[in-house]
Design a protein around this motif. Structure first.
Motif, PDB file in Angstrom:
ATOM      1  N   GLY A  71      37.751  65.795  54.212  1.00 15.22           N
ATOM      2  CA  GLY A  71      36.660  64.959  54.436  1.00 15.22           C
ATOM      3  C   GLY A  71      35.831  64.742  53.057  1.00 15.22           C
ATOM      4  O   GLY A  71      35.583  63.584  52.919  1.00 15.22           O
ATOM      5  N   MET A  72      36.113  65.636  52.279  1.00 16.14           N
ATOM      6  CA  MET A  72      35.514  65.325  50.671  1.00 16.14           C
ATOM      7  C   MET A  72      36.420  64.170  50.012  1.00 16.14           C
ATOM      8  O   MET A  72      36.181  63.589  49.544  1.00 16.14           O
ATOM      9  N   GLY A  73      37.831  64.176  50.358  1.00 12.87           N
ATOM     10  CA  GLY A  73      38.664  63.048  49.812  1.00 12.87           C
ATOM     11  C   GLY A  73      38.185  61.887  50.590  1.00 12.87           C
ATOM     12  O   GLY A  73      38.293  60.762  49.729  1.00 12.87           O
ATOM     13  N   ALA A  74      38.028  61.772  51.763  1.00  9.98           N
ATOM     14  CA  ALA A  74      37.539  60.638  52.433  1.00  9.98           C
ATOM     15  C   ALA A  74      36.341  59.936  51.784  1.00  9.98           C
ATOM     16  O   ALA A  74      36.072  58.697  51.636  1.00  9.98           O
ATOM     17  N   LEU A  75      35.324  61.050  51.720  1.00  8.90           N
ATOM     18  CA  LEU A  75      34.061  60.549  51.207  1.00  8.90           C
ATOM     19  C   LEU A  75      34.010  60.033  49.863  1.00  8.90           C
ATOM     20  O   LEU A  75      33.254  58.934  49.505  1.00  8.90           O
ATOM     21  N   ILE A  76      34.673  60.690  48.946  1.00 14.98           N
ATOM     22  CA  ILE A  76      34.835  60.224  47.623  1.00 14.98           C
ATOM     23  C   ILE A  76      35.554  58.689  47.682  1.00 14.98           C
ATOM     24  O   ILE A  76      35.210  57.846  46.926  1.00 14.98           O
ATOM     25  N   SER A  77      36.386  58.630  48.427  1.00 17.06           N
ATOM     26  CA  SER A  77      37.159  57.270  48.471  1.00 17.06           C
ATOM     27  C   SER A  77      36.115  56.294  48.997  1.00 17.06           C
ATOM     28  O   SER A  77      36.120  54.983  48.346  1.00 17.06           O
ATOM     29  N   VAL A  78      35.548  56.444  49.916  1.00 17.05           N
ATOM     30  CA  VAL A  78      34.296  55.434  50.309  1.00 17.05           C
ATOM     31  C   VAL A  78      33.437  55.194  49.391  1.00 17.05           C
ATOM     32  O   VAL A  78      33.027  53.948  49.298  1.00 17.05           O
ATOM     33  N   VAL A  79      32.995  56.270  48.555  1.00 16.86           N
ATOM     34  CA  VAL A  79      31.766  55.950  47.749  1.00 16.86           C
ATOM     35  C   VAL A  79      32.364  55.042  46.595  1.00 16.86           C
ATOM     36  O   VAL A  79      31.639  54.389  46.149  1.00 16.86           O
ATOM     37  N   ILE A  80      33.651  55.473  45.818  1.00 14.64           N
ATOM     38  CA  ILE A  80      34.237  54.720  45.067  1.00 14.64           C
ATOM     39  C   ILE A  80      34.605  53.233  45.275  1.00 14.64           C
ATOM     40  O   ILE A  80      34.127  52.140  44.715  1.00 14.64           O
ATOM     41  N   GLY A  81      34.574  52.901  46.548  1.00 23.62           N
ATOM     42  CA  GLY A  81      35.070  51.832  47.095  1.00 23.62           C
ATOM     43  C   GLY A  81      33.793  51.038  47.071  1.00 23.62           C
ATOM     44  O   GLY A  81      33.531  49.718  46.703  1.00 23.62           O
ATOM     45  N   VAL A  82      32.579  51.524  47.649  1.00 24.28           N
ATOM     46  CA  VAL A  82      31.319  50.926  47.662  1.00 24.28           C
ATOM     47  C   VAL A  82      30.871  50.603  46.041  1.00 24.28           C
ATOM     48  O   VAL A  82      30.389  49.266  45.829  1.00 24.28           O
ATOM     49  N   VAL A  83      31.059  51.410  45.313  1.00 28.29           N
ATOM     50  CA  VAL A  83      30.783  51.164  44.080  1.00 28.29           C
ATOM     51  C   VAL A  83      31.694  49.964  43.324  1.00 28.29           C
ATOM     52  O   VAL A  83      30.928  49.108  42.753  1.00 28.29           O
ATOM     53  N   PHE A  84      32.747  50.025  43.598  1.00 27.34           N
ATOM     54  CA  PHE A  84      33.473  49.056  42.893  1.00 27.34           C
ATOM     55  C   PHE A  84      33.113  47.460  43.777  1.00 27.34           C
ATOM     56  O   PHE A  84      33.132  46.327  43.197  1.00 27.34           O
ATOM     57  N   TYR A  85      32.688  47.653  44.789  1.00 27.01           N
ATOM     58  CA  TYR A  85      32.479  46.283  45.660  1.00 27.01           C
ATOM     59  C   TYR A  85      30.968  45.735  45.123  1.00 27.01           C
ATOM     60  O   TYR A  85      31.089  44.629  44.910  1.00 27.01           O
ATOM     61  N   ILE A  86      30.075  46.748  44.634  1.00 24.01           N
ATOM     62  CA  ILE A  86      28.765  46.434  44.119  1.00 24.01           C
ATOM     63  C   ILE A  86      29.082  45.553  42.992  1.00 24.01           C
ATOM     64  O   ILE A  86      28.546  44.672  42.411  1.00 24.01           O
ATOM     65  N   LEU A  87      29.897  46.396  42.077  1.00 25.54           N
ATOM     66  CA  LEU A  87      29.954  45.927  40.899  1.00 25.54           C
ATOM     67  C   LEU A  87      30.835  44.738  40.789  1.00 25.54           C
ATOM     68  O   LEU A  87      30.598  43.976  39.985  1.00 25.54           O
ATOM     69  N   ALA A  88      31.891  44.304  41.650  1.00 24.53           N
ATOM     70  CA  ALA A  88      32.456  43.070  41.976  1.00 24.53           C
ATOM     71  C   ALA A  88      31.364  41.956  42.306  1.00 24.53           C
ATOM     72  O   ALA A  88      31.400  40.756  41.608  1.00 24.53           O
ATOM     73  N   ILE A  89      30.492  42.343  43.075  1.00 22.49           N
ATOM     74  CA  ILE A  89      29.468  41.216  43.531  1.00 22.49           C
ATOM     75  C   ILE A  89      28.672  40.775  42.033  1.00 22.49           C
ATOM     76  O   ILE A  89      28.200  39.831  41.818  1.00 22.49           O
ATOM     77  N   ILE A  90      28.108  42.036  41.483  1.00 22.18           N
ATOM     78  CA  ILE A  90      27.285  41.676  40.483  1.00 22.18           C
ATOM     79  C   ILE A  90      28.102  41.116  39.229  1.00 22.18           C
ATOM     80  O   ILE A  90      27.573  40.086  38.741  1.00 22.18           O
ATOM     81  N   VAL A  91      29.272  41.288  38.815  1.00 22.02           N
ATOM     82  CA  VAL A  91      30.241  40.589  38.001  1.00 22.02           C
ATOM     83  C   VAL A  91      30.556  39.100  38.477  1.00 22.02           C
ATOM     84  O   VAL A  91      30.100  38.191  37.676  1.00 22.02           O
ATOM     85  N   GLY A  92      30.632  39.033  39.816  1.00 23.92           N
ATOM     86  CA  GLY A  92      30.864  37.731  40.205  1.00 23.92           C
ATOM     87  C   GLY A  92      29.637  36.754  39.972  1.00 23.92           C
ATOM     88  O   GLY A  92      29.526  35.502  39.832  1.00 23.92           O
TER      89      GLY A  92
END
Length: 118
Positions: A91-112
């Motif tokens: 569960g912690m592995g899945a949670l960490i993966s989702v959090v990192i994915g959301v952070v990268f998605y937000i950063l991609a939107i901001i940079v775009g």
């Protein structure tokens, strides 16, 4: 239903000898404690004879949950009662993966958006 003092397997109330491991359930007139599958009795105290070696909570389950978050979530939900340490790792592995994915998605939107205005 009760649980064996030695191996933690489920036995009928009043059973004097565990059919799985053969351990005696009578401890010199002391009241019998009922332990659940996680090795804890009804009062929340751990069973001193409970062997939890099958639930190591290894990092491999965390890595699997990180690489495939849906599998980590499913393993967490299925194992949370039988294998709490392994369930937590997946569960912690899945949670960490989702959090990192959301952070990268937000950063991609901001940079775009930043490159759109220049």
């Amino acid at each position: 239903m009760a649980f064996c003092r030695n191996c933690g397997s489920q036995i009928n109330d009043g059973t004097m000898i565990c059919p799985k491991c053969g351990a005696s359930q009578n401890m010199g007139g002391m009241p019998q404690q009922n332990y659940n599958n996680n090795g804890y009795n009804n009062g929340g105290y751990p069973n001193p004879n409970y062997n939890n070696s099958y639930d190591s909570g290894g990092i491999g389950w965390g890595i699997l949950g990180f690489c495939i978050p849906l599998v980590g979530l499913i393993l967490f939900l299925v194992w949370k009662d039988q294998k709490p340490l392994s369930a937590k790792a997946a569960g912690m592995g899945a949670l960490i993966s989702v959090v990192i994915g959301v952070v990268f998605y937000i950063l991609a939107i901001i940079v775009g958006m930043g490159s759109y205005y220049y």
